[in-house]
Design an enzyme around this catalytic site. Structure first.
Site, PDB file in Angstrom:
ATOM      1  CD  GLN A  38      -0.836  65.577  -1.802  1.00 33.54           C
ATOM      2  OE1 GLN A  38      -0.898  65.319  -0.742  1.00 33.54           O
ATOM      3  NE2 GLN A  38      -1.699  65.601  -2.710  1.00 33.54           N
ATOM      4  CG  ASN A  39       5.352  62.449  -3.981  1.00 35.14           C
ATOM      5  OD1 ASN A  39       4.259  62.004  -3.352  1.00 35.14           O
ATOM      6  ND2 ASN A  39       5.324  62.055  -5.245  1.00 35.14           N
TER       7      ASN A  39
ATOM      8  CB  CYS B 228      18.968  76.942  16.128  1.00 31.68           C
ATOM      9  SG  CYS B 228      19.902  76.219  14.933  1.00 31.68           S
TER      10      CYS B 228
ATOM     11  CG  HIS C  34       3.127  67.683   2.342  1.00 32.56           C
ATOM     12  ND1 HIS C  34       2.390  68.403   3.265  1.00 32.56           N
ATOM     13  CD2 HIS C  34       2.318  67.000   1.547  1.00 32.56           C
ATOM     14  CE1 HIS C  34       1.131  68.155   2.757  1.00 32.56           C
ATOM     15  NE2 HIS C  34       0.947  67.182   1.653  1.00 32.56           N
TER      16      HIS C  34
END
Length: 193
Positions: free
Chosen positions: A111-112, A158, A145
């Site tokens: 999750q880091n 873009c 994440h």
């Protein structure tokens, strides 16, 4: 059932493993000085997530969000991978893994977003002989994440994305990490960036 502290039993189970899956979160990087979000003194105890880390916050005040992420980038840039990052990275190397779990495949889901797992992997690679197998990072590391140092254009059509590890990302953010730390707000104007 209480957690086991039997290291021999753990080594035995690891040696027979077919699949090693590491799930990591804020606790992994806390030992490197990265603040957690929910623990005592955590970021969400001193900052409101809805005003800093949501699409709605971005739509309302992009520069406040930039300041918050600049603050987090500054902390991550100064941090160093700890022994746990290194041990996990070593498990990704087939020659090392063969010594502790000869038949196992390896996956790390984190999750880091701080980049410390990537840095630890690069450190482990730099110590390997050139002849050692070097699996690509994206074959075993999944960052749920995203990455703090990936910058993506938000203009509708873009698709530009790049990884930027220098700081500040624009001159207008220089020094604003202290304001975020103090809980004060300075609005960075578009002309500053």
């Amino acid at each position: 059932m209480d957690p086991s502290t039997d290291a021999a039993a753990f080594r035995d189970a690891l040696s027979r493993s077919k699949h090693i899956l590491v799930l990591s979160g804020a606790g992994l990087s806390a030992a490197s000085g990265i603040p957690t979000f929910r623990d005592a003194g955590g970021l969400w105890r001193t900052h409101n997530v809805r005003t800093l880390a949501t699409p709605q916050a971005w739509g309302k005040n992009q520069f406040r969000v930039w300041q918050f992420y600049h603050y987090r980038r500054e902390i991550a840039i100064k941090a160093r991978p700890n022994a746990a990052h290194t041990a996990i990275s070593q498990l990704s190397i087939p020659a090392f893994r063969a010594k502790v779990a000869p038949s196992a495949e390896f996956t790390h889901i984190t999750q880091n977003i701080d980049g410390l797992s990537t840095r630890a992997y690069n450190d482990v690679l730099s110590a390997l002989p050139e002849t050692e197998s070097r699996p690509p990072l994206d074959s075993f590391l999944f960052e749920m994440h995203g990455r703090l140092f990936d910058v993506e254009c938000t203009v509708h059509d873009c698709k530009h994305r790049e990884t930027i590890t220098t700081s500040p990302i624009c001159p207008g953010l220089a020094g604003t990490e202290a304001l975020v730390e103090a809980g004060t707000e300075r609005v960075v104007r578009r002309a500053d960036c």
